[in-house]
Design an enzyme around this catalytic site. Structure first.
Site, short mmCIF file in Angstrom:
data_model
loop_
_atom_site.label_atom_id
_atom_site.label_comp_id
_atom_site.label_asym_id
_atom_site.label_seq_id
_atom_site.Cartn_x
_atom_site.Cartn_y
_atom_site.Cartn_z
CB CYS A 26 34.69 48.11 9.30
SG CYS A 26 35.45 49.64 9.91
CG HIS A 56 31.34 52.89 7.14
ND1 HIS A 56 30.83 51.65 7.49
CD2 HIS A 56 32.71 52.77 7.28
CE1 HIS A 56 31.82 50.84 7.82
NE2 HIS A 56 32.96 51.49 7.72
#
Lengths: 407, 407
Positions: B86, B351
């Protein structure tokens, strides 16, 4: 010498082969530890690590591989993963050179590692081709076979020329104690071996190997503190279309020769021009060359695309240079005599994908510094001073080329 | 101002959301094209591209993503793939800064892209945790839930504090036309929503989004040629163990508080110290902060680990700063008032993994240059001059922190 980019001061590698009993991390640690010991430094002198690894998500079911290494090494230093399929090792060196040039790192460890025997390698590797190629049922052996066939058609390259490349690379692996295959073969062995994708047979193909390789790179100002520093003076990385059919000079694009893109890899050409220009060297200076012979045809393409001979003449260079009795094959190129793939190349030393691009530097370092267990200097008539490494991804969708010189 | 590293001169992004009808490449191209248009440059002025992308091998069945972009863009320039789960977006910016500092690139495009709705995102993302964590059945929501529970146990953090973070981030997304969620919620909405892993509910969790974001970065000497340059003056990347249990101050290691590693992310701490030191700024200077709120608890950890308040006091800062009537939540930190996650953060803006770390720069650029459609300056009482971005991988196995300043 043009301005050096970085100096290699230590190298390490594992044996390459099918190691069902060994793990990804253990291979990487062995190579890294050897490189650090070879350099004679302490682990904590390393500012950052550049890891080339293509398939850990598939073969290890492990992502965030950089932090997987951080956990093993107990460090918080920057660990950067580098991926460009089979050129991941070369890209790791390119990015490490960038890191040193940026002033952000003085001393870095560069590694390449792959554990291919965990999974079906051919289908795992397929993700490095374009979706369209996969949809039509291509595999990498089939793509390279199409390149070989076209080269034979357009330039009269013979099936035997391909076989001679395999024979030569096995010769060079004979004394390389780390090589996947040290057995000696003949042109007949190659031509009569199991067909893979016509005209390529099993012995035209690099093997599915496990292994790792590593380097310690320092900024040029540090080089003289070490016993055997070797400078990197040229470093280039070039990309091209992932699909072979989508490149310049292929059937999908307008071109004088609508199939020229199948017999030439533009990324190799551009990267070698750039790296040589940066280093201020010419092909005449280069004495040893590590090329990406994933399939025998690719060694001919590299010979031609880097300009060692005219396009289409690679097969003739191979034939004219072939000497079954000599321990080494010395290519008689347009720019003098050169030895390609001093330790057996991908074909015989082995091809643990991302380790390959780093292994090429290990080979050159050991040859140039005189510490190699399978030295080529007797066949060259002198100790080599200049080397070039060539590492590609996919069917030439990415290429890295580096020039190395003794300090 | 300390020596600037690079200047952002153009930004672009797609909407973030569930776009079943859109493809990975289309999203990336939209963001990249917008960034180039925003900068007012020609495509051929770009020297290289740094792409952050975590999961293309899994979600797109496509590797060698760098050359996939080369094919689409018809270029041979270096395209470098950056991956740290991430934190891939933040790593792409870090590596692009390295590229500019190296002198190898003057003008680069930095992108982050992910297409998560193709596959089961939670299980795809699982490869970014350690094998041991997966074997015992953990998912990322469960790991962050264990961190939240321990924080509640050790510091009296309340369930409501976590909920207030989600409410605040939804407030900030209200006028953000690109955000995944612009609906306004209450503390009750969060607390009564579907349980995911106690104490976290659906509304404590960032969504599974598709999207892309991009920046044009130039070397500092070029900055003044552009309309709205914003300098990057601090850039840090730190790694830590991939497994949460294997870090300093967790049950597996000796420590005064054997669970401290569950309530503190060392990588965040080290990276923010390093980036601030590099920039010559302190937390007092920073006015807006983009933090990695993948789950609400992580915003509290970031607040504490970067030092905006004492360890354990994050929940109180959130409660004391909470104002249901205001359009923005202004955190009353130990170093003055700050606005966190100006456009909704990961929670409400969305996200799309690797896009996130780049999107944070788009947000800061637009706020600092005054071109944002959802400006925070009225709530700050002035136009902000300094911003900080914080992007992590896994449960804090990697962290990048950057400091941005107006020119």
């Amino acid at each position: 010498m043009n301005k050096p980019i970085a100096a290699i001061v230590g190298v390490g590698r594992t044996d390459f082969g099918e190691f069902y009993e060994r793990g990804y991390m253990g291979l990487a640690l062995e190579a890294g530890t050897k490189a650090i010991e070879c350099a004679g430094i302490e682990k904590n002198e390393i500012d950052g690590i550049f890891i080339g690894s293509f398939l850990p998500e598939i073969t290890e079911n492990q992502g965030l591989i950089s932090s997987y290494f951080a956990e093993e090494l107990g460090t918080n230093k920057p660990i950067i993963r580098n991926e460009a399929a089979c050129a991941s090792g070369g890209l790791a060196v390119y990015n490490a050179c960038m890191g040193i040039r940026s002033g952000m790192f003085d001393t870095v460890l560069v590694g390449g590692v792959e554990k291919l025997t965990n999974k079906d390698a051919t289908s795992s590797l397929n993700i490095a081709m374009s979706n369209e190629e996969r949809q039509y049922g291509f595999t990498f052996p089939a793509l390279y076979a199409s390149m070989a066939l076209r080269h034979m058609h357009d330039y009269g390259t013979k099936r035997e020329h391909l076989a001679m490349i395999a024979v030569g690379n096995h010769k060079h692996a004979k004394d390389n104690k780390h090589a996947h295959f040290r057995n000696q073969i003949t042109v007949e062995t190659v031509m009569n071996s199991q067909p893979i994708a016509y005209p390529l047979t099993l012995f035209d193909s690099s093997p599915v190997s496990d292994g790792a390789a590593a380097l310690v790179l320092v900024k040029p100002e540090f080089a003289k503190k070490f016993e055997n520093p070797i400078y990197i003076t040229g470093s280039a990385y070039v990309t091209d279309s992932v699909g072979l059919y989508a490149r310049e000079g292929t059937a999908s694009k307008e071109s004088e020769n609508p199939f020229a893109g199948f017999t030439s890899i533009k990324a190799t050409k551009l990267a070698s021009e750039k790296a040589l220009e940066q280093s201020g060297k010419t092909l005449r200076d280069i004495e040893i060359v590590e090329v990406h012979d994933c399939f025998t045809i690719e060694q001919i393409l590299a010979l031609e695309d880097m300009g060692f001979c005219k396009k289409g003449n690679g097969g003739n260079v191979v034939e004219d240079s072939f000497d079954n009795k000599s321990s080494h094959i010395v290519y008689k190129t347009d720019y003098g005599e050169k030895i390609f793939n001093c330790g057996g190349g991908l074909k015989a030393d082995g091809h643990p994908v991302s380790a390959t691009g780093v292994r090429q530097f290990v080979e050159c370092y050991e040859q140039l510094s005189g510490i190699s267990g399978h030295p080529v200097y007797k066949n060259l008539g002198k100790m080599p001073d200049y080397a070039l490494t060539h590492n590609i991804g996919g069917t030439g969708a990415a290429a890295t080329v580096h020039v190395l010189e003794i300090c």
